[in-house]
Design an enzyme around this catalytic site. Structure first.
Site, PDB file in Angstrom:
ATOM      1  CB  CYS A  84       1.677  -2.179   0.946  1.00 17.11           C
ATOM      2  SG  CYS A  84       2.972  -0.911   0.932  1.00 17.11           S
TER       3      CYS A  84
ATOM      4  CG  HIS B 113       9.033   5.991  -5.521  1.00 16.20           C
ATOM      5  ND1 HIS B 113       9.776   4.842  -5.609  1.00 16.20           N
ATOM      6  CD2 HIS B 113       9.877   6.943  -5.033  1.00 16.20           C
ATOM      7  CE1 HIS B 113      11.012   5.071  -5.191  1.00 16.20           C
ATOM      8  NE2 HIS B 113      11.099   6.342  -4.835  1.00 16.20           N
TER       9      HIS B 113
ATOM     10  CG  HIS C  11      11.523   4.128  -1.034  1.00 16.05           C
ATOM     11  ND1 HIS C  11      11.125   5.436  -0.867  1.00 16.05           N
ATOM     12  CD2 HIS C  11      10.623   3.546  -1.851  1.00 16.05           C
ATOM     13  CE1 HIS C  11      10.019   5.646  -1.567  1.00 16.05           C
ATOM     14  NE2 HIS C  11       9.688   4.518  -2.173  1.00 16.05           N
TER      15      HIS C  11
ATOM     16  CD  GLU D  46      13.409  -2.169  -0.852  1.00 15.29           C
ATOM     17  OE1 GLU D  46      12.314  -1.711  -1.243  1.00 15.29           O
ATOM     18  OE2 GLU D  46      13.594  -3.372  -0.596  1.00 15.29           O
TER      19      GLU D  46
ATOM     20  CB  THR E 283      10.650  -5.331  -0.329  1.00 13.70           C
ATOM     21  OG1 THR E 283      10.564  -3.960  -0.724  1.00 13.70           O
ATOM     22  CG2 THR E 283      11.498  -5.468   0.913  1.00 13.70           C
TER      23      THR E 283
ATOM     24  CB  CYS F 100       7.044  -7.227   1.102  1.00  7.10           C
ATOM     25  SG  CYS F 100       6.116  -6.215  -0.049  1.00  7.10           S
TER      26      CYS F 100
ATOM     27  CB  SER G 255       6.000   3.380  -8.363  1.00  8.90           C
ATOM     28  OG  SER G 255       5.558   2.253  -7.654  1.00  8.90           O
ATOM     29  CB  SER G 256      10.563  -0.344  -8.038  1.00  8.00           C
ATOM     30  OG  SER G 256      11.310  -1.366  -8.565  1.00  8.00           O
TER      31      SER G 256
HETATM   32  O1  10E Z   1       9.726   2.122  -6.118  1.00  8.65           O
HETATM   33  P1  10E Z   1       9.110   1.271  -5.039  1.00  8.65           P
HETATM   34  O2  10E Z   1       8.131   0.299  -5.533  1.00  8.65           O
HETATM   35  O3  10E Z   1      10.175   0.652  -4.194  1.00  8.65           O
HETATM   36  O4  10E Z   1       8.376   2.276  -4.012  1.00  8.65           O
HETATM   37  P2  10E Z   1       6.924   2.889  -3.953  1.00  8.65           P
HETATM   38  O5  10E Z   1       7.037   4.116  -3.128  1.00  8.65           O
HETATM   39  O6  10E Z   1       6.307   2.995  -5.265  1.00  8.65           O
HETATM   40  O7  10E Z   1       6.053   1.800  -3.150  1.00  8.65           O
HETATM   41  C1  10E Z   1       6.295   1.479  -1.806  1.00  8.65           C
HETATM   42  C2  10E Z   1       7.403   0.547  -1.691  1.00  8.65           C
HETATM   43  C3  10E Z   1       8.473   0.707  -0.887  1.00  8.65           C
HETATM   44  C4  10E Z   1       8.551   1.739   0.159  1.00  8.65           C
HETATM   45  C5  10E Z   1       9.646  -0.197  -1.014  1.00  8.65           C
HETATM   46  N1  10E Z   1       9.514  -1.373  -0.309  1.00  8.65           N
HETATM   47 FE1  SF4 Z   2       4.959  -1.902   1.041  1.00  5.97          FE
HETATM   48 FE2  SF4 Z   2       6.255  -4.167   0.887  1.00  5.97          FE
HETATM   49 FE3  SF4 Z   2       7.543  -1.909   0.464  1.00  5.97          FE
HETATM   50 FE4  SF4 Z   2       6.747  -2.493   2.893  1.00  5.97          FE
HETATM   51  S1  SF4 Z   2       8.221  -3.618   1.715  1.00  5.97           S
HETATM   52  S2  SF4 Z   2       6.480  -0.532   1.838  1.00  5.97           S
HETATM   53  S3  SF4 Z   2       4.844  -3.592   2.537  1.00  5.97           S
HETATM   54  S4  SF4 Z   2       5.895  -2.709  -0.801  1.00  5.97           S
END
Ligand code: 10E
Ligand code: SF4
Length: 316
Positions: A17, A46, A79, A131, A170, A200, A228-229
């Protein structure tokens, strides 16, 4: 040996993203500007592949600021971080760059505004996730109450039921969050929510694509990391949407081929932190075993791009 035919439904959008793309670029540009090592507080996103790649370029990943020296730059992960973290970096006169996704920062600001208006905040999120820690950490302890499930709503001990607002992580499941919000509104009819959802665009779009694929595929693979959430939510959304088998894989080596025995229609997507190179690795591995017909399932187009912070754009 003749290969069995298999239709591979490739989700679009999938993978990186705009917030992830920006965060990775920030680390790369910081390395270019200040040289190695540059410290990164928490995995920038993540994903092990991304983190290993940046580590090889000179990034040092730590969990807490007190693991960083005063005289090297530090970057905060996408995050987000509690307010106390940049405050401490400033106190130590460190160079720091905040790679928090602007869409996470937007939620931080929202929480602060509600608090300024005298509201207590309910955060819908996962306990212990960076986050959630970051968003809750925008306000003093006790100002933000966490709920993870509709059942948690009954146990909330609020200051004033008519002075409440909610914010969310998000990357939550859109459908699960709707249920939690309904439970909040049922118990606290005056609760105020965000104008636009905190979940998001990237999370929403990836979940929509998974739902469409789940109606066509017998099995689905989600490229993403176990921490990774958003990637884990994609697996759940796939299963909930009726896909008999949905599995998270970090890369091709993780695929359980026996579980895919007899599958003729396979779905493939990737979490927001999973690089396309790993998606291609999975496609190649599937092609090595099956006679693949590749079909892209496009449910949305994305053209979001975030500006990089001035700190990394300007020369040293
Ligand atoms: O564990 P998440 O999905 O929050 O993080 P990720 O690093 O896997 O993916 C990006 C998402 C972020 C930075 C949170 N909005
Ligand atoms: Fe990606 Fe959405 Fe997280 Fe921003 S808030 S890093 S666009 S997943």
């Amino acid at each position: 040996m003749t290969k069995s035919p298999l239709t591979l439904y490739l989700a679009a959008p999938r993978g990186f993203c705009a917030g992830v793309d920006r965060a990775i670029k920030i680390v790369e540009m910081a390395l270019g500007k200040w040289g190695a090592p540059v410290y990164v507080r928490h995995e920038i996103v993540h994903n092990k592949y991304v983190v290993d790649d940046l580590r090889a370029k000179g990034a040092i990943f730590v969990e807490e600021l007190d693991e960083c020296p005063d005289d090297r730059p530090v970057i905060f992960s996408a995050h987000g971080v509690p307010k106390a973290v940049p405050a401490e970096a400033a106190r130590r006169e460190m160079i720091y760059v905040d790679a928090t996704c602007p869409l996470v920062s937007k939620v931080h600001i929202e929480a602060e505004r509600h608090a300024e208006a005298g509201m207590q905040i309910v955060m819908i999120g996962h306990a212990g996730h960076p986050e959630t820690i970051g968003t809750m950490g925008q306000l003093p302890p006790g100002e933000v109450l966490l709920v993870e499930t509709p059942a948690d709503v009954a146990g909330l001990d609020v200051r004033a039921p008519d002075r409440l607002a909610f914010v969310t992580q998000t990357t939550l499941s859109v459908d699960d969050t709707t249920e939690i919000v309904a439970a909040l509104k049922a118990r606290f009819p005056a609760i105020v929510g965000p104008h636009k959802k905190d979940i998001c665009y990237a999370t929403t779009n990836r979940q929509e694509a998974v739902k469409t694929i789940a109606s066509r595929a017998e099995a689905m693979l989600v490229v993403g990391a176990p921490n990774s959430s958003n990637s884990r939510r994609l697996v759940e959304v796939g299963r909930k949407a009726g896909c008999g088998y949905a599995q998270l894989v970090q890369r091709a080596a993780d695929i359980d081929w026996r579980a895919l025995d007899g599958v003729r229609r396979l779905g493939l997507t990737a979490g927001a932190s999973a690089p396309e190179v790993l998606v291609n690795e999975v496609i190649d591995a599937v092609k090595a075993r099956y006679e693949v017909t590749l079909e892209t399932v496009e449910t949305a187009t994305e053209n979001v791009e975030f500006k990089l912070p001035r700190t990394v754009r300007e020369p040293a």
